[in-house]
Design an enzyme around this catalytic site. Structure first.
Site, PDB file in Angstrom:
ATOM      1  N   HIS A 270      28.254  -9.583 -23.615  1.00 13.76           N
ATOM      2  CA  HIS A 270      28.566  -8.316 -22.928  1.00 13.76           C
ATOM      3  C   HIS A 270      29.799  -8.569 -22.065  1.00 13.76           C
ATOM      4  O   HIS A 270      30.877  -8.828 -22.586  1.00 13.76           O
ATOM      5  CB  HIS A 270      27.323  -7.882 -22.153  1.00 13.76           C
ATOM      6  N   HIS A 309      31.957  -4.387 -31.921  1.00 13.58           N
ATOM      7  CA  HIS A 309      31.305  -3.604 -30.877  1.00 13.58           C
ATOM      8  C   HIS A 309      30.148  -2.851 -31.509  1.00 13.58           C
ATOM      9  O   HIS A 309      30.251  -2.407 -32.656  1.00 13.58           O
ATOM     10  CB  HIS A 309      32.311  -2.608 -30.270  1.00 13.58           C
ATOM     11  N   ASP A 365      37.534  -6.414 -24.259  1.00 11.58           N
ATOM     12  CA  ASP A 365      37.672  -7.766 -23.718  1.00 11.58           C
ATOM     13  C   ASP A 365      38.767  -8.578 -24.376  1.00 11.58           C
ATOM     14  O   ASP A 365      39.115  -9.647 -23.888  1.00 11.58           O
ATOM     15  CB  ASP A 365      36.343  -8.519 -23.870  1.00 11.58           C
TER      16      ASP A 365
HETATM   17  N1  ACO Z   1      33.185 -12.263 -35.148  1.00 12.43           N
HETATM   18  C1  ACO Z   1      32.776 -12.467 -36.408  1.00 12.43           C
HETATM   19  N2  ACO Z   1      31.843 -11.707 -37.023  1.00 12.43           N
HETATM   20  C2  ACO Z   1      31.300 -10.709 -36.311  1.00 12.43           C
HETATM   21  C3  ACO Z   1      31.670 -10.430 -34.989  1.00 12.43           C
HETATM   22  C4  ACO Z   1      32.651 -11.252 -34.410  1.00 12.43           C
HETATM   23  N3  ACO Z   1      33.071 -11.034 -33.173  1.00 12.43           N
HETATM   24  N4  ACO Z   1      30.956  -9.370 -34.538  1.00 12.43           N
HETATM   25  C5  ACO Z   1      30.178  -8.998 -35.549  1.00 12.43           C
HETATM   26  N5  ACO Z   1      30.381  -9.808 -36.620  1.00 12.43           N
HETATM   27  C6  ACO Z   1      29.747  -9.689 -37.934  1.00 12.43           C
HETATM   28  C7  ACO Z   1      28.295 -10.128 -37.892  1.00 12.43           C
HETATM   29  O1  ACO Z   1      28.154 -11.499 -38.165  1.00 12.43           O
HETATM   30  C8  ACO Z   1      27.711  -9.255 -38.971  1.00 12.43           C
HETATM   31  O2  ACO Z   1      28.051  -9.796 -40.209  1.00 12.43           O
HETATM   32  P1  ACO Z   1      27.014  -9.749 -41.455  1.00 12.43           P
HETATM   33  O3  ACO Z   1      26.876  -8.274 -41.757  1.00 12.43           O
HETATM   34  O4  ACO Z   1      27.659 -10.537 -42.522  1.00 12.43           O
HETATM   35  O5  ACO Z   1      25.733 -10.359 -40.947  1.00 12.43           O
HETATM   36  C9  ACO Z   1      28.450  -7.942 -38.837  1.00 12.43           C
HETATM   37  O6  ACO Z   1      29.723  -8.313 -38.272  1.00 12.43           O
HETATM   38  C10 ACO Z   1      27.768  -6.933 -37.946  1.00 12.43           C
HETATM   39  O7  ACO Z   1      27.599  -7.503 -36.661  1.00 12.43           O
HETATM   40  P2  ACO Z   1      26.334  -7.325 -35.722  1.00 12.43           P
HETATM   41  O8  ACO Z   1      26.049  -8.632 -35.055  1.00 12.43           O
HETATM   42  O9  ACO Z   1      25.234  -6.658 -36.479  1.00 12.43           O
HETATM   43  O10 ACO Z   1      26.900  -6.279 -34.670  1.00 12.43           O
HETATM   44  P3  ACO Z   1      26.236  -5.921 -33.298  1.00 12.43           P
HETATM   45  O11 ACO Z   1      26.495  -4.482 -33.079  1.00 12.43           O
HETATM   46  O12 ACO Z   1      24.825  -6.377 -33.215  1.00 12.43           O
HETATM   47  O13 ACO Z   1      27.070  -6.811 -32.250  1.00 12.43           O
HETATM   48  C11 ACO Z   1      28.634  -7.510 -30.673  1.00 12.43           C
HETATM   49  C12 ACO Z   1      28.058  -6.325 -31.443  1.00 12.43           C
HETATM   50  C13 ACO Z   1      27.520  -8.232 -29.891  1.00 12.43           C
HETATM   51  C14 ACO Z   1      29.654  -6.999 -29.660  1.00 12.43           C
HETATM   52  C15 ACO Z   1      29.305  -8.489 -31.678  1.00 12.43           C
HETATM   53  O14 ACO Z   1      30.326  -7.821 -32.387  1.00 12.43           O
HETATM   54  C16 ACO Z   1      29.861  -9.727 -31.002  1.00 12.43           C
HETATM   55  O15 ACO Z   1      29.113 -10.685 -30.738  1.00 12.43           O
HETATM   56  N6  ACO Z   1      31.195  -9.733 -30.671  1.00 12.43           N
HETATM   57  C17 ACO Z   1      31.779 -10.854 -29.979  1.00 12.43           C
HETATM   58  C18 ACO Z   1      31.447 -10.777 -28.508  1.00 12.43           C
HETATM   59  C19 ACO Z   1      32.205  -9.691 -27.787  1.00 12.43           C
HETATM   60  O16 ACO Z   1      33.418  -9.543 -27.943  1.00 12.43           O
HETATM   61  N7  ACO Z   1      31.483  -8.940 -26.961  1.00 12.43           N
HETATM   62  C20 ACO Z   1      32.069  -7.879 -26.142  1.00 12.43           C
HETATM   63  C21 ACO Z   1      31.561  -6.550 -26.564  1.00 12.43           C
HETATM   64  S1  ACO Z   1      32.337  -5.294 -25.594  1.00 12.43           S
HETATM   65  C22 ACO Z   1      31.510  -5.332 -24.151  1.00 12.43           C
HETATM   66  O17 ACO Z   1      30.383  -5.679 -24.020  1.00 12.43           O
HETATM   67  C23 ACO Z   1      32.269  -4.935 -22.985  1.00 12.43           C
END
Ligand code: ACO
Length: 430
Positions: A270, A309, A365
């Site tokens: 987050h 996201h 971010d």
């Molecule tokens: N890098 C690589 N792959 C990713 C990323 C990433 N940053 N984010 C999602 N994916 C992939 C997942 O592995 C998944 O792949 P799959 O379908 O092959 O299994 C697919 O994309 C869908 O991702 P989910 O994890 O289901 O997406 P979710 O909505 O649960 O997660 C989150 C969202 C937590 C923000 C995620 O994208 C992440 O961890 N990002 C990196 C951390 C980040 O930047 N967080 C800040 C968010 S903004 C905020 O809070 C202010």
């Protein structure tokens, strides 16, 4: 039969149910009537991580994640970023309308009156080790405010509620700055209500002890910080805001609820992500190494921090504004070579099918850490800055929840998967 309804046939019993649709939702409680027998509890919706569950009705922030739209109270974020100020946006988010000049003057005055913190709060901060994370200090001191303001528990009294908002919005920069100065071993710098919200914060952080009569913030950097505050002020039902609402639903004072929000924001998925982005950019270090990093991401070894996201399946509009602002800041400070690494990372990712097919775009971010660093903030302060701004959204959402007749104490259900009815085994027989 009303057209705004859903017909459900339970294939277990052959029975059919008509459930109303309201605002694109069905009520989960309407599923409870779907039962196989008289003693069946009834059907529940199973939604770990609330991926498709609306927990409230809210009039504060609108997001269209597919189109990359963000509006506070109906005003697009880019207009507010360009033309407003953080405290004006705070008024808008909390009250629902843009303020008149006298309303804004009073709002700013009341908040600045509450910049100062009780001297005893300093003792809490003094108690932390020099290497304590400032988010940990912020979390604890906001929680401690609960004990300093017993009047805050009268949450259904609008005047009391308003006062806690002045207090919390006013004190957050002071607590954040004191936590920062503690970690640097510097004496605390008291607030200066003559400066803007962002300018006062900068003064409390960076005023030289014993030397400067008065701190004059650089106007470009002051504006950039104010802009970052605007962009982080609210973001509807994210993890920390939902935490504030869940804790607030048991009706403690707002300090308890906001402390919960700070805890949620601390996590690397987050608010902690911008810290992780900077670590990642440093680790990559060079534009030439970006491609190798992308390969590691695609192999599932690491995540591309600052990408993806839960809601945005398009470019996060805040990231676009921050990317632009980074250039203004770097015109004043020295250029950060990591910006080139970030731009290259974005370029390669957005042309790669792994990211395109999963709709992974830069989030807020991705670029914010670079600006924070250019402004002079150490990495540990990044999430603290987020918390200072998001306090506005947390409070507005908390207040909205208290006035919502449909809300009750938050209490999700579970699908039980454990043992039942076991007989206690004495220690000697295990
Ligand atoms: N890098 C690589 N792959 C990713 C990323 C990433 N940053 N984010 C999602 N994916 C992939 C997942 O592995 C998944 O792949 P799959 O379908 O092959 O299994 C697919 O994309 C869908 O991702 P989910 O994890 O289901 O997406 P979710 O909505 O649960 O997660 C989150 C969202 C937590 C923000 C995620 O994208 C992440 O961890 N990002 C990196 C951390 C980040 O930047 N967080 C800040 C968010 S903004 C905020 O809070 C202010």
């Amino acid at each position: 039969m009303p057209t705004e309804s859903l017909t459900i046939t339970d294939n277990r019993t052959g029975k059919t149910y008509v459930v109303p649709i309201d605002g694109g939702t069905v009520k989960a409680m309407d599923l409870r009537q779907i039962r196989t027998s008289e003693d069946d509890f009834g059907l529940m919706a199973y939604d770990p991580a609330f991926q498709n569950t609306a927990s409230c009705r809210s009039a504060i922030t609108f997001i269209d994640g597919e189109r990359g739209i963000l509006e506070y109270r109906g005003y697009p974020i880019d207009q507010l970023a360009e033309r407003s100020s953080f405290l004006e946006v705070a008024y808008l988010i909390v009250h629902g309308e843009l303020p008149t000049q006298p309303q804004l003057d009073d709002w700013c005055f009341q908040i600045s009156e509450h910049y100062i913190i009780h001297e005893n709060i300093k003792k809490f901060i003094d108690g932390f080790h020099h290497d304590a994370h400032p988010m940990g200090m912020l979390l604890s001191t906001v929680g401690a405010l609960s004990a300093f303001y017993p009047d805050a528990k009268h949450i259904f009294d609008p005047a009391t509620r308003q006062k806690q908002m002045y207090r919390l919005i006013g004190k957050m920069p002071t607590l954040a700055a004191f936590a920062y100065r503690h970690s640097r071993g510097l004496p605390y710098e008291y607030p200066d209500p003559r400066l803007s919200y962002a300018g006062n914060f900068m003064a409390m952080l960076w005023k030289r002890t014993g030397g400067e009569e008065r701190y004059t913030p650089n106007p470009v950097l002051e504006k950039a910080l104010d802009l970052l505050f605007i962009l982080h002020a609210d973001h509807e039902q994210n993890c920390s805001t939902s935490s504030v609402r869940v804790v607030g639903s048991s009706q403690p004072d707002p300090y308890c609820a906001v402390a919960a929000g700070i805890g949620a924001l601390f996590g690397p998925l987050h608010g902690g992500a911008n810290e992780e982005v900077l670590k990642m950019l440093r680790e990559i270090g060079d534009k030439e190494k970006v491609y190798d990093h992308i390969k590691r991401v695609k192999r599932g070894e690491v995540k591309l921090m600052g990408f993806g996201h839960r809601i945005y399946k398009n470019y996060d509009p805040r990231a676009a504004i921050i990317k632009q602002a980074a250039h203004d800041v770097f015109a004043v400070t020295r250029t950060n070579p990591l910006l080139d690494v970030a731009i290259e990372l974005e370029r390669i990712a957005l042309s790669d099918d792994y990211f395109v097919s999963r709709k992974l775009y830069p989030n807020v971010d991705f670029y914010s850490g670079l600006i924070y660093e250019a402004l002079g903030f150490p990495v540990e302060m990044f999430t603290v800055l987020f918390a200072v701004a998001r306090t506005v959204g947390w409070l507005a959402q908390w207040q909205e929840m208290l006035g919502d007749k449909e809300q009750k104490i938050a209490r999700p259900r579970q699908v039980f998967t454990g043992h039942r009815g076991r007989t206690y085994v004495p220690m000697a027989e295990r």
